[in-house]
Write a protein that holds these residues in place. Structure first.
Motif, mmCIF file in Angstrom:
data_model
loop_
_atom_site.group_PDB
_atom_site.id
_atom_site.type_symbol
_atom_site.label_atom_id
_atom_site.label_comp_id
_atom_site.label_asym_id
_atom_site.label_seq_id
_atom_site.Cartn_x
_atom_site.Cartn_y
_atom_site.Cartn_z
ATOM 1 N N SER A 4 -70.585 12.873 -11.912
ATOM 2 C CA SER A 4 -69.949 13.545 -13.041
ATOM 3 C C SER A 4 -69.355 14.887 -12.631
ATOM 4 C CB SER A 4 -70.960 13.736 -14.176
ATOM 5 O OG SER A 4 -72.041 14.549 -13.747
ATOM 6 N N SER A 5 -70.025 15.596 -11.751
ATOM 7 C CA SER A 5 -69.490 16.870 -11.282
ATOM 8 C C SER A 5 -68.228 16.663 -10.462
ATOM 9 C CB SER A 5 -70.535 17.606 -10.434
ATOM 10 O OG SER A 5 -71.649 17.962 -11.220
ATOM 11 N N LYS A 6 -68.229 15.623 -9.634
ATOM 12 C CA LYS A 6 -67.028 15.312 -8.858
ATOM 13 C C LYS A 6 -65.868 14.968 -9.778
ATOM 14 C CE LYS A 6 -69.371 13.502 -4.740
ATOM 15 N NZ LYS A 6 -69.589 12.298 -3.906
ATOM 16 N N GLU A 7 -66.157 14.155 -10.781
ATOM 17 C CA GLU A 7 -65.108 13.770 -11.721
ATOM 18 C C GLU A 7 -64.583 14.989 -12.469
ATOM 19 O OE1 GLU A 7 -63.697 10.549 -12.560
ATOM 20 O OE2 GLU A 7 -64.448 10.359 -10.517
ATOM 21 N N ALA A 13 -58.625 19.683 -11.076
ATOM 22 C CA ALA A 13 -57.530 19.658 -10.101
ATOM 23 C C ALA A 13 -56.281 19.014 -10.685
ATOM 24 C CB ALA A 13 -57.972 18.913 -8.841
ATOM 25 N N GLY A 14 -56.462 17.940 -11.437
ATOM 26 C CA GLY A 14 -55.313 17.272 -12.050
ATOM 27 C C GLY A 14 -54.572 18.183 -13.008
ATOM 28 N N VAL A 15 -55.310 18.929 -13.822
ATOM 29 C CA VAL A 15 -54.680 19.838 -14.782
ATOM 30 C C VAL A 15 -54.014 21.010 -14.060
ATOM 31 C CG1 VAL A 15 -55.087 21.347 -16.760
ATOM 32 C CG2 VAL A 15 -56.282 19.172 -16.596
ATOM 33 N N VAL A 239 -48.723 12.708 -15.956
ATOM 34 C CA VAL A 239 -49.627 11.752 -15.317
ATOM 35 C C VAL A 239 -50.867 12.498 -14.803
ATOM 36 C CG1 VAL A 239 -49.933 10.224 -13.326
ATOM 37 C CG2 VAL A 239 -47.876 10.035 -14.728
ATOM 38 N N CYS A 240 -50.634 13.632 -14.147
ATOM 39 C CA CYS A 240 -51.750 14.446 -13.649
ATOM 40 C C CYS A 240 -52.576 15.003 -14.808
ATOM 41 C CB CYS A 240 -51.211 15.595 -12.798
ATOM 42 S SG CYS A 240 -50.410 15.089 -11.270
ATOM 43 N N PHE A 241 -51.904 15.440 -15.865
ATOM 44 C CA PHE A 241 -52.612 15.999 -17.013
ATOM 45 C C PHE A 241 -53.487 14.937 -17.691
ATOM 46 C CE2 PHE A 241 -52.717 17.330 -21.554
ATOM 47 C CZ PHE A 241 -53.400 18.525 -21.379
ATOM 48 N N GLY A 242 -52.943 13.729 -17.847
ATOM 49 C CA GLY A 242 -53.726 12.645 -18.445
ATOM 50 C C GLY A 242 -54.944 12.306 -17.604
ATOM 51 N N TYR A 243 -54.767 12.324 -16.286
ATOM 52 C CA TYR A 243 -55.897 12.082 -15.385
ATOM 53 C C TYR A 243 -56.987 13.123 -15.604
ATOM 54 C CZ TYR A 243 -58.505 11.668 -10.999
ATOM 55 O OH TYR A 243 -59.504 11.530 -10.062
ATOM 56 N N ILE A 256 -57.144 25.937 -18.827
ATOM 57 C CA ILE A 256 -56.736 25.924 -17.421
ATOM 58 C C ILE A 256 -55.216 26.025 -17.291
ATOM 59 C CG2 ILE A 256 -56.660 24.503 -15.318
ATOM 60 C CD1 ILE A 256 -59.426 23.440 -16.118
ATOM 61 N N THR A 257 -54.487 25.462 -18.255
ATOM 62 C CA THR A 257 -53.024 25.501 -18.178
ATOM 63 C C THR A 257 -52.473 26.901 -18.430
ATOM 64 O OG1 THR A 257 -52.819 24.788 -20.502
ATOM 65 C CG2 THR A 257 -52.721 23.079 -18.804
ATOM 66 N N LEU A 258 -53.336 27.892 -18.616
ATOM 67 C CA LEU A 258 -52.870 29.273 -18.630
ATOM 68 C C LEU A 258 -52.233 29.650 -17.291
ATOM 69 C CD1 LEU A 258 -55.803 31.099 -20.459
ATOM 70 C CD2 LEU A 258 -53.524 30.637 -21.369
#
Length: 307
Positions: A4-7, A13-15, A239-243, A256-258
């Protein structure tokens, strides 16, 4: 480190990648000044949304029954997707790249948290409050620094309207992020949820594109801007944001998107020539502090938890 921490870290990272890509949109739009804000927004999010749906066709078909049951959240997300780019690019055209991006993205975390508290009964932790506060102060300093670089005559109704459109963009951004997350919590995969929401939103934007998009055909430069906006920040970025959204809370993702206004401000200063005063760089520093404060506790917990 637990799975869960890895995910969670992969979600962050994706965001972050999405935020960097999105930060290029404001400067990219300045290379096609004769193309209106509505056309830019409709081309970027509309075409990008249809591409999202195209790569998710099979996933959408497999989960069509569940999507129909969740039609309220699907429609809410699609409407927000359609409104967001029109408000966002309108805000940047009226208030400037930096201020428009700052207001649009800077307001989203608080609005996202308010939505989650109202709809989900979520209790916001003190770490998020402190981190978001650092980010919002950074946003304010960026905005003040940008505004002080203009003459008093520029503080007109157009800037006020631009700020209002930025707040609308922040609200719709928070809404479609929350709606997508809600679908994912109903066991709908990220690709199907994002593809359905952005596909319908893209369809809603097509009439706007047909009505306002003629300037894209005037020159290859305008066309190239439209193609880039649709393919890179909107298609690949989302795509990255959805991930990431499938792995972290919507309020965390929008906070994070700040990073996006930081990228936008830096590019505007380097490429467009929008001058960033020292106060603005203090704001940039606070935004990075916000990102570190939000993400580091996750890593700290992963070191103490046994695998």
């Amino acid at each position: 480190m637990t799975v869960s921490s890895k995910e969670h870290l992969l979600g962050i990272a994706g965001v972050l990648v999405a935020s960097v890509l999105w930060g290029t949109t404001g400067v990219s739009a300045t290379f096609a000044p004769e193309v209106g804000a509505a056309a830019i927004g409709a081309a970027a999010m509309g075409v990008g949304g249809l591409l999202q749906a195209a790569i998710a066709t099979r996933a959408i078909a497999r989960h069509a029954a569940v999507l129909r049951l969740q039609w309220r959240w699907l429609l809410l997300g699609a409407l927000a997707v359609a409104i967001y780019p029109l408000a966002f690019y309108g805000s940047m055209r009226l208030a400037g790249v930096t201020v428009g991006t700052v207001v649009s993205i800077g307001s989203a975390p608080l609005l996202s948290a308010a939505i989650e508290m109202l709809m989900d009964g979520l209790r916001i932790g003190i770490r998020w409050v402190i981190g978001a506060s650092l980010g919002l102060v950074g946003m304010a300093l960026l905005c003040i620094a940008e505004s002080s670089g203009h003459s008093a005559a520029s503080a007109t109704s157009s800037i006020i309207i631009g700020v209002a459109l930025g707040l609308l963009a922040g609200l719709t951004y928070a809404l479609y992020s929350w709606a997508a997350r809600r679908l994912m919590q109903r066991r709908i995969p990220s690709r199907a949820a994002m593809g359905a929401i952005f596909g319908i939103g893209g369809l809603l934007l097509m009439p706007v594109l047909f009505a306002t998009g003629a300037p894209f055909l005037v020159s290859w430069n305008n066309a190239a801007v439209g193609i880039y906006m649709a393919l890179v920040p909107m298609f690949l970025g989302y795509v990255c944001f959805g991930y990431g959204l499938a792995r972290i809370a919507a309020s965390t993702a929008t906070t994070i998107t700040l990073l996006e206004p930081v990228v936008a401000a830096a590019l505007a200063a380097v490429i467009v020539g929008e001058r960033l005063l020292p106060m603005g760089w203090v704001g940039v520093t606070l935004i990075f502090a916000c990102l570190v404060y939000i993400t580091l506790p996750v890593r700290a917990r992963s070191r103490t938890n046994p695998t």
